[in-house]
Scaffold this active site. Structure first.
Site, short mmCIF file in Angstrom:
data_model
loop_
_atom_site.label_atom_id
_atom_site.label_comp_id
_atom_site.label_asym_id
_atom_site.label_seq_id
_atom_site.Cartn_x
_atom_site.Cartn_y
_atom_site.Cartn_z
N ARG A 323 -9.47 -0.51 5.52
CA ARG A 323 -8.93 -1.87 5.47
C ARG A 323 -9.38 -2.69 6.68
NH1 ARG A 323 -4.84 -4.99 2.64
NH2 ARG A 323 -4.50 -3.27 1.20
N GLU A 726 2.76 -8.62 5.17
CA GLU A 726 1.81 -8.34 6.25
C GLU A 726 1.02 -9.54 6.75
OE1 GLU A 726 0.21 -3.91 5.47
OE2 GLU A 726 0.22 -5.19 3.69
#
Length: 777
Positions: A323, A726
């Protein structure tokens, strides 16, 4: 309110898009919200303490626990030899042991469990253990691991175009390095599990975890039992931030093993110091960049090398580092790019999921590049960022070959720059710096583009269970967990909207593995997306049954049955929702349904690092203004303006709180939260006295937070909302960029500061001195 079965709805209707308070808000502020440690302890409850390794890497020569077993209050002591099933509490690779067996791989690794009549007795007993070690070579830092070539997996490469050729042809080229520190989750509620034995070796576990199903499966494996022998239940957590996605399994398994072995309830709740020593952190990174660009600051080619400290075991590090690679582009089109990621194994506690899951480190890397290019060209950093944004005409392909179809970053950035008066404030900052030799200000506006979905494709699914009772009240259960982020209230609003009933008619019960099985973690910002859609699916099933029943009983076409806030309109008659439910029950109609949702359109080939790993992107931008004291390194954030895209918000009040909290947590990561390990792998910052999270005094004096009004998800998510868990954390990068600008001002912007994160006062002071020395040279 109670529904007699015949009355119409009379309390206010509050479905989606309404600013409704958190369902536990009152209990939070009055101290009545119940967490695992608040649960009444059943008679005979044992308290479990885990004996910990004092070595970073060593062979266990001998472990004498006789004195531990003989200590007052001790009921049992368990080691690896007492595990009936598999000695494993890892999420994927089977390399995290419940108890060390022959070798230890980090300080704080669990060696044994002591179960006693009190936690004080258990701790005192554990201190009597005599462990003899033979030291083995230990790699503590990324540099140590790189020198020994210790990796949790092979390095990964993601590329598009010919970066090397683009760099060679570029009229301007710079190289640099940047270190980004880790971060402790510092949840208000620490890790905690309470296990109660049941018949035939079964066990029920109350656990503070983001992933009940994973805890269930791992506890069952430790016990050598099928999953149905273990029930894991979670009502709420006092914060998680990723730290309870995988790390809770160790404590749950220890409590469950004690409970099954002794036939008595067992609680395992480490104190703050033990928690910080034993549990993983955000991965710290070291980044190298080589970037080519034209005179207008447009990137032509870039090579990035990412190296992370993964810790002693694999945990979720492969996906986290992936990621990071996915997010080194942030909002920027990289014409020719190569990203290489090294995942180093060190003899420190295994790092784990943390809000953003590697994305923040990737974004911090590219924002550092943007600041460096601005410094090299003499351009305003915001202008460099504008010129490199994703756009049309082929400038919309990511390094992993996903087309950016929903790019709202340019408009959102311009809206924020205008509303925060960026240009005038930049001139004011320049004037201030010219007039002040000691204090220096910095201003920075940085964007966020964050991909939404689990990059492990099969995790993008959710289930739900919805009951309608004969009085018209509604009970929900789904696989999502509540850690303070407001998931429960959002999903309740989804159900209220579906049935057009007042919100107080809807209750969500504790997440439990015996109601909705095989669930994914509440992570990847997907809680509302997945579980909201699963609940809506179940609600639609029930509505279809009710419509069919009502049409038959009242003798009207199905098209003439409609759910409204005033009641259910059936032909010309208005019927209370409770009245309809009671009639359906009497008519032998099932009033219970399961729901399911799987995210569409996503596919990814990890071998080639190509595909569409994300369903959509969430966007945001923040403008931060700081002032530094060049004599002490002290920094203050004077003002922050934030504009964030949440699509059509399910609950604006909750989302605003998430944005504000995420920004502050991101700011803390990059400014004050410093993890320090000594040469022997001992964490020295393991308490509030040595590890500084942001406080109310660190909040910007002026903090303007707004949701972007034009927001609407282009994809058919739950009511066209966007994830908000997030993405806001990366807004804190604007603070670090502003500090970088303030430090550069100390050298009249003649050189790029060598400032790593976190920008603690010590780091800022050293960077100021370095800038002045190089600028004068």
């Amino acid at each position: 309110m109670a529904d007699s079965g015949a009355s119409l709805n009379v309390t206010p209707f509050q479905g989606v898009h309404a600013s409704v308070p958190h369902d536990s808000a009152l209990r939070h502020v009055t101290g009545t919200a119940i967490y695992v440690d608040d649960l009444p302890e059943p008679p005979g409850t044992l308290h479990v303490h885990l004996g910990m390794s004092t070595k970073a890497h060593a062979r266990i020569v001998s472990m004498n626990l006789d004195a531990v077993r003989a200590a007052p209050g001790v009921v049992c002591v368990l080691t690896a030899a007492d595990i009936p099933g598999e000695n494993d509490v890892s999420p994927v690779i089977h390399d995290d042991k419940l108890f060390a067996d022959g070798e230890v791989y980090c300080v704080g690794q669990s060696l044994f469990a002591v179960a006693a009549t009190s936690i004080a007795a258990a701790r005192a007993a554990a201190a009597k253990a005599v462990v003899d070690y033979e030291d083995l070579p230990a790699a503590i830092t990324i540099a140590d691991a790189a020198a020994a070539d210790l990796k949790i997996e092979a390095s990964q490469r993601m590329a598009r175009g010919d970066a090397q050729a683009a760099l060679a042809a570029a009229p301007n080229r710079i190289q640099g390095r940047h270190a980004i520190g880790g971060q402790d989750h510092f949840y208000l509620e620490g890790q905690a599990s309470l296990a109660t034995p049941r018949e035939e070796g079964d066990v029920h576990v109350w656990c503070s975890t983001q992933h009940p199903s994973e805890v269930q499966h791992l506890v069952a494996n430790v016990l050598g039992r099928p999953s149905h022998a273990v029930i894991v239940e979670v009502r709420r957590m006092g914060g998680g931030f990723g730290g309870k996605e995988t790390q809770a399994s160790l404590f749950a398994a220890a409590a469950a093993l004690v409970a099954v072995k002794t036939g008595r309830p067992a609680k395992c709740r480490p104190d703050r110091d033990e928690d910080m020593v034993m549990t993983g952190k955000r991965h710290d990174f070291e980044v190298g960049y080589d970037v080519g660009f034209d005179d207008e600051g447009r990137l032509l080619g870039i090579k990035l090398e990412l190296a992370s400290r993964c810790g002693a075991t694999t945990d979720l590090s492969p996906a986290i580092n992936d990621r990071a690679m996915f997010h080194v582009d942030n909002t920027y089109y990289l014409p020719a790019v190569e990203i290489v990621s090294h995942r180093y194994r060190t003899h420190t506690v295994s790092n784990t999921a943390f809000r953003g899951f590697g994305g923040p480190q990737g974004m911090a890397a590219i924002e550092r590049v943007m600041d460096a290019v601005a410094q090299a060209t003499g351009l305003d950093p915001l202008e460099v960022r504008r010129r490199n944004l994703y756009g049309d005409g082929g400038r919309n392909l990511t390094p992993y070959y996903q087309v950016v179809e929903d790019n709202v970053a340019p408009q959102l950035i311009e809206d924020l720059a205008r509303s925060c008066d960026y240009d005038a404030r930049q001139r004011a900052v320049d004037a201030f710096n010219a007039a002040n030799p000691i204090l220096k200000k910095g201003l920075a506006l940085t964007p966020v583009k964050f991909g939404i979905s689990f990059t492990t494709t099969h995790l993008n699914q959710a289930g739900a269970l919805v009951h309608l009772y004969a009085d018209g009240s509604i009970m929900l259960n789904h696989g999502g967990t509540e850690m303070g982020q407001g998931l429960y209230i959002k999903v309740a609003q989804v159900a209220a909207e579906a049935f057009q009933v007042p919100l107080d008619r809807v209750k969500i019960t504790a997440t439990t593995t015996d109601k909705v099985p095989n669930t994914s973690a509440t992570a990847a910002s997907s809680g509302a997306d997945l579980n909201g859609m699963a609940v809506l699916d179940a609600a639609n099933t029930l509505k279809a049954r009710l419509v069919e029943f009502a049409a038959g009983k009242w003798g009207v076409p199905a098209e003439e049955v409609a759910f409204t806030p005033e009641g259910v309109r059936i032909g010309a008659e208005l019927v209370g929702f409770g009245q309809l439910c009671r009639a359906a029950h009497i008519g032998r109609i099932s009033l219970s349904a399961t729901g399911f949702y799987a995210t569409p359109k996503i596919t990814y080939d990890r071998k080639t690092h190509r595909g569409r790993p994300f369903y959509y992107f969430a966007y945001g931008a923040a403008c931060s203004e700081v002032v530094i004291d060049t004599l002490t390194g002290e920094t203050k954030v004077l003002r922050a303006d934030i504009l964030h895209d949440v699509g059509r918000s399910l609950n604006p009040a909750i989302d605003l709180g998430q944005v504000e909290g995420g920004f502050i947590q991101g700011m803390g990561w990059l400014t004050t939260e410093e993890l320090v390990y000594d040469a022997k792998g001992v964490l020295k910052t393991h308490a509030p006295s040595t590890y500084k999270i942001p406080t109310a005094g660190d909040r910007p004096r002026v903090l303007n937070v707004a949701l972007w009004e034009p927001g609407r998800n282009a994809e058919p998510t739950i009511h066209r909302s966007k994830a908000v868990g997030e993405p806001p954390l990366m807004l804190g990068i604007s603070v670090f960029s502003a500090i970088t600008r303030a430090v550069a001002a100390a050298g009249e912007h003649r050189v790029m500061p060598n400032l790593d994160a976190p920008a603690t006062p010590e780091a800022v002071l050293m960077a100021v001195e370095d800038v002045r020395r190089r600028a004068d040279g």
